[in-house]
Write a protein that holds these residues in place. Structure first.
Motif, mmCIF file in Angstrom:
data_model
loop_
_atom_site.group_PDB
_atom_site.id
_atom_site.type_symbol
_atom_site.label_atom_id
_atom_site.label_comp_id
_atom_site.label_asym_id
_atom_site.label_seq_id
_atom_site.Cartn_x
_atom_site.Cartn_y
_atom_site.Cartn_z
ATOM 1 N N VAL A 84 0.750 -0.944 0.082
ATOM 2 C CA VAL A 84 -0.080 0.101 -0.153
ATOM 3 C C VAL A 84 1.036 1.392 -0.032
ATOM 4 O O VAL A 84 2.057 1.204 0.362
ATOM 5 C CB VAL A 84 -0.961 0.085 1.155
ATOM 6 N N GLN A 85 0.369 2.453 -0.298
ATOM 7 C CA GLN A 85 0.928 3.467 -0.438
ATOM 8 C C GLN A 85 0.413 4.450 0.383
ATOM 9 O O GLN A 85 -0.849 4.684 0.145
ATOM 10 C CB GLN A 85 1.246 4.114 -1.707
ATOM 11 N N ILE A 86 0.966 5.518 1.305
ATOM 12 C CA ILE A 86 0.198 6.547 2.036
ATOM 13 C C ILE A 86 1.097 7.769 1.630
ATOM 14 O O ILE A 86 2.375 8.144 1.765
ATOM 15 C CB ILE A 86 0.196 6.408 3.509
ATOM 16 N N GLU A 87 0.424 8.928 1.218
ATOM 17 C CA GLU A 87 1.013 10.125 0.648
ATOM 18 C C GLU A 87 1.121 11.197 1.837
ATOM 19 O O GLU A 87 0.247 11.898 1.841
ATOM 20 C CB GLU A 87 0.487 10.725 -0.373
ATOM 21 N N LYS A 88 2.244 10.866 2.859
ATOM 22 C CA LYS A 88 2.004 11.799 3.882
ATOM 23 C C LYS A 88 3.718 11.890 3.947
ATOM 24 O O LYS A 88 4.898 11.057 3.873
ATOM 25 C CB LYS A 88 1.559 11.137 5.086
ATOM 26 N N THR A 89 4.148 13.132 4.813
ATOM 27 C CA THR A 89 5.407 13.227 5.463
ATOM 28 C C THR A 89 5.451 12.624 6.805
ATOM 29 O O THR A 89 4.382 12.113 7.234
ATOM 30 C CB THR A 89 5.800 14.910 5.462
ATOM 31 N N VAL A 90 6.677 12.799 7.344
ATOM 32 C CA VAL A 90 6.916 11.976 8.669
ATOM 33 C C VAL A 90 6.051 12.511 9.785
ATOM 34 O O VAL A 90 5.411 12.026 10.652
ATOM 35 C CB VAL A 90 8.460 12.179 8.972
ATOM 36 N N VAL A 91 5.926 14.010 9.707
ATOM 37 C CA VAL A 91 5.197 14.721 10.453
ATOM 38 C C VAL A 91 3.642 14.344 10.579
ATOM 39 O O VAL A 91 3.017 14.550 11.583
ATOM 40 C CB VAL A 91 5.431 16.302 10.870
ATOM 41 N N VAL A 100 -0.741 0.332 9.064
ATOM 42 C CA VAL A 100 -1.257 -0.318 7.720
ATOM 43 C C VAL A 100 -0.259 -0.624 6.869
ATOM 44 O O VAL A 100 -0.171 -1.465 6.100
ATOM 45 C CB VAL A 100 -2.352 0.799 7.191
ATOM 46 N N LEU A 101 0.753 0.589 6.686
ATOM 47 C CA LEU A 101 1.700 0.651 5.455
ATOM 48 C C LEU A 101 2.683 -0.141 5.804
ATOM 49 O O LEU A 101 3.347 -1.274 5.089
ATOM 50 C CB LEU A 101 2.101 2.054 5.097
ATOM 51 N N MET A 102 3.256 -0.392 7.025
ATOM 52 C CA MET A 102 4.570 -1.126 7.354
ATOM 53 C C MET A 102 4.013 -2.548 7.267
ATOM 54 O O MET A 102 4.708 -3.516 7.302
ATOM 55 C CB MET A 102 5.086 -0.687 8.613
ATOM 56 N N GLY A 103 2.675 -2.816 7.790
ATOM 57 C CA GLY A 103 2.118 -3.918 8.017
ATOM 58 C C GLY A 103 2.313 -4.696 6.632
ATOM 59 O O GLY A 103 2.463 -6.042 6.445
ATOM 60 N N ALA A 104 1.806 -4.092 5.580
ATOM 61 C CA ALA A 104 1.767 -4.791 4.214
ATOM 62 C C ALA A 104 3.215 -4.567 3.582
ATOM 63 O O ALA A 104 3.292 -5.808 3.068
ATOM 64 C CB ALA A 104 0.490 -4.202 3.430
ATOM 65 N N ASN A 105 3.817 -3.611 3.360
ATOM 66 C CA ASN A 105 4.947 -3.433 2.876
ATOM 67 C C ASN A 105 6.224 -4.209 3.351
ATOM 68 O O ASN A 105 7.062 -4.534 2.579
ATOM 69 C CB ASN A 105 5.347 -1.958 2.534
ATOM 70 N N PRO A 139 8.890 12.827 -2.815
ATOM 71 C CA PRO A 139 8.518 13.638 -1.897
ATOM 72 C C PRO A 139 7.021 13.460 -1.356
ATOM 73 O O PRO A 139 6.158 13.029 -2.114
ATOM 74 C CB PRO A 139 8.649 15.229 -2.414
ATOM 75 N N GLY A 140 6.965 13.695 0.164
ATOM 76 C CA GLY A 140 5.604 13.123 0.467
ATOM 77 C C GLY A 140 5.214 11.804 0.685
ATOM 78 O O GLY A 140 4.124 11.437 0.766
ATOM 79 N N LEU A 141 6.227 10.921 0.632
ATOM 80 C CA LEU A 141 5.956 9.471 0.669
ATOM 81 C C LEU A 141 6.942 8.889 1.672
ATOM 82 O O LEU A 141 7.560 7.710 1.521
ATOM 83 C CB LEU A 141 6.310 8.818 -0.601
ATOM 84 N N ALA A 142 6.976 9.583 2.706
ATOM 85 C CA ALA A 142 7.930 9.164 3.548
ATOM 86 C C ALA A 142 8.184 7.795 4.396
ATOM 87 O O ALA A 142 9.194 7.016 4.264
ATOM 88 C CB ALA A 142 7.799 10.012 5.284
ATOM 89 N N LEU A 143 6.897 7.215 4.780
ATOM 90 C CA LEU A 143 6.649 5.895 5.013
ATOM 91 C C LEU A 143 7.009 4.913 4.189
ATOM 92 O O LEU A 143 7.548 3.937 4.089
ATOM 93 C CB LEU A 143 5.569 5.538 5.832
ATOM 94 N N TYR A 144 6.272 5.121 2.865
ATOM 95 C CA TYR A 144 6.394 4.398 1.765
ATOM 96 C C TYR A 144 8.129 4.071 1.246
ATOM 97 O O TYR A 144 8.512 2.963 1.103
ATOM 98 C CB TYR A 144 5.602 5.026 0.630
ATOM 99 N N ASN A 145 8.951 5.353 1.042
ATOM 100 C CA ASN A 145 10.226 5.213 0.843
ATOM 101 C C ASN A 145 11.056 4.325 1.745
ATOM 102 O O ASN A 145 11.680 3.404 1.665
ATOM 103 C CB ASN A 145 10.829 6.598 1.022
ATOM 104 N N ALA A 179 -3.151 2.689 -10.275
ATOM 105 C CA ALA A 179 -3.818 3.622 -9.435
ATOM 106 C C ALA A 179 -3.046 4.137 -8.169
ATOM 107 O O ALA A 179 -3.129 5.337 -7.940
ATOM 108 C CB ALA A 179 -5.030 2.919 -8.745
ATOM 109 N N MET A 180 -2.014 3.535 -7.823
ATOM 110 C CA MET A 180 -0.918 3.905 -6.857
ATOM 111 C C MET A 180 -0.219 5.235 -7.321
ATOM 112 O O MET A 180 0.014 6.097 -6.650
ATOM 113 C CB MET A 180 -0.074 2.794 -6.341
ATOM 114 N N ALA A 181 0.318 5.058 -8.632
ATOM 115 C CA ALA A 181 0.825 6.184 -9.243
ATOM 116 C C ALA A 181 -0.127 7.423 -9.211
ATOM 117 O O ALA A 181 0.501 8.463 -9.107
ATOM 118 C CB ALA A 181 1.373 5.957 -10.582
#
Length: 250
Positions: A84-91, A100-105, A139-145, A179-181
């Motif tokens: 999964v992908q979540i579009e957020k910065t660290v803060v 959710v994200l680390m659980g899947a990825n 940018p904006g994908l801190a946890l995904y990166n 869809a993720m892109a």
């Protein structure tokens, strides 16, 4: 028919890159099992076996393993595509986002390898879905990166610790039109300008499509790559080969 007689599990095969890999493996003669958190997609081919599985849950992955052993005996190919992908910065990232994200990825990839590697046939191939985002931060994908950097590190460790039982490699897609892109572009201040700029940075002159990744997955699953392990294969149309300068300005 490069995968004739092989048994392959592709996690997250419902749509996008996962669906393209499932389709390609079937065409190449593999017996393909795929899984996801929801029910079986209505448009999935009848000869693809579906199991409803959340890979972030170790118990459900263990149940998947039992079913695979019962139905097929052993596994030749494991493709860890679910993510999964979540579009957020660290803060801006919440504890729930992390789960959710680390659980899947991250945990999901760890769970499937830990559980299924012991039932893989000698010389099996594990293919993890990394990303150029794990090599260079989008940018904006801190946890995904961060999750994709984890996948890259785990890939090397599995290759080193468990060869020659298995080979383990990762594919690092660039901008693949799924869809993720689309969700990543949507967070830009000017989505149209962001897409135009991104396209200008691709020497091949186009964005990627899921079949581009499926082609690489096929090679890594086949006997043609039997001397390849512990590697990250970037498939990005040349995006990360260029300097940060925008080629359209020169």
């Amino acid at each position: 028919m490069q995968l004739s007689g092989k048994v392959a599990l592709v996690t997250g095969g419902r749509q996008g890159i996962g669906a393209a890999i499932v389709e390609r493996f079937v065409r190449e003669g593999a017996k393909v099992i795929t899984c996801g958190r929801g029910g079986r997609p209505s448009d999935m081919a009848a000869n693809v076996y579906w199991m409803q599985t959340d890979v972030s849950c170790a118990k459900q992955v263990a149940e998947l393993k039992e079913q695979l052993v019962s139905d097929y005996g052993a596994l030749n190919i494991l493709v860890n595509n679910a993510g999964v992908q979540i579009e957020k910065t660290v803060v801006d990232t919440t504890d729930d986002d992390w789960e959710v994200l680390m659980g899947a990825n991250a945990r999901g990839v760890f769970n499937t390898i830990r559980s299924l590697l012991p039932i893989m046939a000698m010389g099996g191939s594990i293919i993890n879905m990394g990303s150029v985002s794990g090599l260079n931060a989008d940018p904006g994908l801190a946890l995904y990166n961060a999750s994709k950097a984890f996948v890259h590190g785990l890939t090397r460790s599995v290759a080193v610790d468990h060869g020659p039982m298995v080979r383990c490699n990762a594919i690092c897609p660039g901008w693949i039109m799924t869809a993720m892109a689309g969700s990543a572009f949507a967070v830009a201040e000017d989505e149209t300008a962001a897409k135009k700029d991104a396209l200008a940075r691709h020497p091949v002159g186009r964005f990627g499509v899921p079949s581009d990744i499926a082609n690489m997955a096929l090679w890594l699953a086949s006997e043609e790559s039997r001397f390849v392990t512990g590697q990250m294969f970037t498939v990005d149309g040349g995006l990360t080969a260029a300097s940060p300068l925008n080629p359209s300005l020169f």
